[in-house]
Scaffold this motif. Structure first.
Motif, PDB file in Angstrom:
ATOM      1  N   GLU A 271       9.984   2.980  -8.803  1.00  0.00           N
ATOM      2  CA  GLU A 271      10.506   3.414 -10.095  1.00  0.00           C
ATOM      3  C   GLU A 271      10.131   2.431 -11.205  1.00  0.00           C
ATOM      4  O   GLU A 271       9.754   2.841 -12.316  1.00  0.00           O
ATOM      5  N   GLY A 272      10.245   1.147 -10.918  1.00  0.00           N
ATOM      6  CA  GLY A 272       9.895   0.138 -11.914  1.00  0.00           C
ATOM      7  C   GLY A 272       8.420   0.152 -12.268  1.00  0.00           C
ATOM      8  O   GLY A 272       8.047   0.058 -13.450  1.00  0.00           O
ATOM      9  N   PHE A 273       7.561   0.284 -11.251  1.00  0.00           N
ATOM     10  CA  PHE A 273       6.125   0.362 -11.509  1.00  0.00           C
ATOM     11  C   PHE A 273       5.798   1.603 -12.345  1.00  0.00           C
ATOM     12  O   PHE A 273       5.007   1.545 -13.290  1.00  0.00           O
TER      13      PHE A 273
ATOM     14  N   ILE B 198       0.817  -1.211   0.000  1.00  0.00           N
ATOM     15  CA  ILE B 198       0.000   0.000   0.000  1.00  0.00           C
ATOM     16  C   ILE B 198       0.855   1.268   0.000  1.00  0.00           C
ATOM     17  O   ILE B 198       0.515   2.267  -0.644  1.00  0.00           O
ATOM     18  N   PHE B 199       2.018   1.247   0.657  1.00  0.00           N
ATOM     19  CA  PHE B 199       2.838   2.461   0.712  1.00  0.00           C
ATOM     20  C   PHE B 199       3.452   2.791  -0.643  1.00  0.00           C
ATOM     21  O   PHE B 199       3.599   3.967  -1.005  1.00  0.00           O
ATOM     22  N   ASP B 200       3.816   1.788  -1.421  1.00  0.00           N
ATOM     23  CA  ASP B 200       4.288   2.034  -2.782  1.00  0.00           C
ATOM     24  C   ASP B 200       3.164   2.611  -3.637  1.00  0.00           C
ATOM     25  O   ASP B 200       3.400   3.486  -4.485  1.00  0.00           O
ATOM     26  N   PHE B 201       1.959   2.130  -3.432  1.00  0.00           N
ATOM     27  CA  PHE B 201       0.804   2.626  -4.185  1.00  0.00           C
ATOM     28  C   PHE B 201       0.575   4.110  -3.887  1.00  0.00           C
ATOM     29  O   PHE B 201       0.333   4.918  -4.799  1.00  0.00           O
ATOM     30  N   ILE B 202       0.659   4.465  -2.614  1.00  0.00           N
ATOM     31  CA  ILE B 202       0.484   5.861  -2.229  1.00  0.00           C
ATOM     32  C   ILE B 202       1.590   6.733  -2.833  1.00  0.00           C
ATOM     33  O   ILE B 202       1.330   7.829  -3.344  1.00  0.00           O
TER      34      ILE B 202
ATOM     35  N   MET C 178      -4.513  -2.757 -13.832  1.00  0.00           N
ATOM     36  CA  MET C 178      -4.555  -3.312 -12.480  1.00  0.00           C
ATOM     37  C   MET C 178      -3.113  -3.423 -11.973  1.00  0.00           C
ATOM     38  O   MET C 178      -2.271  -4.075 -12.590  1.00  0.00           O
ATOM     39  N   LEU C 179      -2.822  -2.763 -10.841  1.00  0.00           N
ATOM     40  CA  LEU C 179      -1.493  -2.823 -10.231  1.00  0.00           C
ATOM     41  C   LEU C 179      -1.616  -3.459  -8.858  1.00  0.00           C
ATOM     42  O   LEU C 179      -2.327  -2.937  -7.989  1.00  0.00           O
ATOM     43  N   LEU C 180      -0.924  -4.582  -8.648  1.00  0.00           N
ATOM     44  CA  LEU C 180      -0.880  -5.221  -7.335  1.00  0.00           C
ATOM     45  C   LEU C 180       0.581  -5.234  -6.878  1.00  0.00           C
ATOM     46  O   LEU C 180       1.362  -6.091  -7.295  1.00  0.00           O
ATOM     47  N   PRO C 181       0.970  -4.293  -6.022  1.00  0.00           N
ATOM     48  CA  PRO C 181       2.374  -4.198  -5.610  1.00  0.00           C
ATOM     49  C   PRO C 181       2.721  -5.077  -4.418  1.00  0.00           C
ATOM     50  O   PRO C 181       3.696  -4.812  -3.705  1.00  0.00           O
ATOM     51  N   SER C 182       1.957  -6.134  -4.186  1.00  0.00           N
ATOM     52  CA  SER C 182       2.126  -6.995  -3.016  1.00  0.00           C
ATOM     53  C   SER C 182       3.501  -7.656  -2.977  1.00  0.00           C
ATOM     54  O   SER C 182       4.059  -8.028  -4.006  1.00  0.00           O
TER      55      SER C 182
END
Length: 371
Positions: free
Chosen positions: A290-292, A179-183, A244-248
């Motif tokens: 950065e990659g996302f 969630i923190f990467d998403f924010i 759809m991005l799932l950074p889990s």
């Protein structure tokens, strides 16, 4: 006709992938295997096969009785290490609970995991490989499917979404989910709309609860938090998204990924080893913010690349189609029953599937189809 009793308390916690997987599996078996099995749900009865979808203590206490007549099957939705970033427990409670999880799994006649990599992980806990089968998750294309451009535009207007490129994620609010990467991505990319659908499924026991709450008290303007969305409405939200991005950081076989793919939405995941044997070639990945961001910018700016990734999502959903997965369950349940024989080759292939390469995973799925 042989009987299967499905036991689950997944509905006690809303917003879990475990619940979605359970609902889909039960519906699939009830409808596609009705010629061979009578399926009951949460009945207090002995059956030829008792399939435990959750690890409740009350279920564990029924094992000696259930084994008098039939076989017991346990669904492996998590391991101790996959719980580390999901729920915060005191050291003593954690030790007791983790021991119980493994005891529950070891007490089953058979286990089913939705990711082939978990076969090897379970073996590392002393569980014989021949007890463990890999059968992937599945979602119904009647419930999750692409909508027309006109329908998508109307939905966006109804929900007050702009025409900006939109990135969607569905998941519990936990540190493990990224969630923190998403924010941070929302902060760095103000021209893109970010949506996270989900809640604290375990309340203040959710890992990172206070830290996440503080971070979401003043979210970026372009980050929308609609909370927990009923599953019946999720098809609309996937279709409103461009990606759809799932950074889990830790997953098994996310139902949200299958749902998004079934809607033809490009999928971006963290570059994890566990995805490579089940989703090879049908998603894009990044290691960090950065990659996302680089992948999202390319999807946003390159129409040909976007269309290619949308088609790959549909390709992934077609591979995990209803007939294929139903046949896997048929083969498994028939193997579990004592009078069935002649499937030794299939069992051995399943047992050896723990380190399946992408090609091997597809070949294995094909073997399940034809047997």
């Amino acid at each position: 006709m042989k009987t299967i009793n499905m036991l689950s308390k997944a509905d006690t916690v809303e917003g879990q992938g475990v619940l979605s997987a359970y609902l889909e599996q039960v519906e699939l078996v009830k409808n596609e295997l009705s010629d061979a099995f009578t399926v009951s749900v949460n009945r207090r009865q002995m059956s030829d096969i008792v399939h435990y979808h959750t690890i409740n203590l009350r279920y564990f206490l029924t094992l000696p009785l259930m084994k008098l007549r039939g076989k017991t099957v346990g669904y492996v939705h998590f391991l101790p290490e996959t719980l580390e970033g999901s729920i915060h427990l005191s050291p003593l409670v954690k030790e007791v609970f983790y021991r119980y999880v493994l005891l529950f799994y070891k007490s089953m006649d058979y286990l089913v995991t939705v990711n082939p990599d978990f076969v090897e992980r379970l073996a590392g806990y002393g569980i014989p490989r021949e007890k463990v089968w890999f059968i992937p998750n599945y979602v119904s294309d009647a419930q999750f499917h692409p909508l027309t451009a006109e329908e998508r535009a109307a939905l966006r207007e109804r929900h007050g979404l702009s025409s900006r490129f939109t990135v969607f994620c569905a998941g519990q609010l936990q540190k493990r989910k990224g969630i923190f990467d998403f924010i941070e991505l929302a902060r760095r990319m103000p021209d893109i709309q970010f949506i996270w659908a989900g809640s604290f499924a375990f309340g203040n026991l959710s890992d990172g609860y206070q830290e996440i709450r503080r971070a979401l008290e003043n979210p970026p303007e372009n980050l929308l938090l609609p909370g927990l969305i009923p599953r019946g409405e999720m098809n609309e939200w996937y279709n409103m998204a461009d990606c759809m991005l799932l950074p889990s950081y830790e997953e098994l076989f996310p139902m949200t990924v299958l749902e998004a793919m079934s809607c033809g939405v490009p999928v971006v995941l963290r570059d994890l080893e566990l995805y490579k044997s089940i989703l090879s070639g049908v998603y894009q990945s990044g290691q960090d913010v950065e990659g996302f961001a680089a992948v999202l910018r390319r999807l946003q700016a390159d129409p040909d690349f976007y269309r290619q990734q949308a088609e790959r999502s549909l390709e992934g959903s077609r591979f995990y189609n209803r007939d294929r997965v139903a046949q896997m369950w048929r083969n498994f349940y028939e193997h579990v029953l004592p009078q069935e024989s002649g499937r030794e080759e299939l069992r051995l292939e399943s047992r050896r599937s723990g380190k399946a390469s992408p090609k091997r995973a597809k070949a294995l799925a094909g073997l399940w189809m034809v047997r």
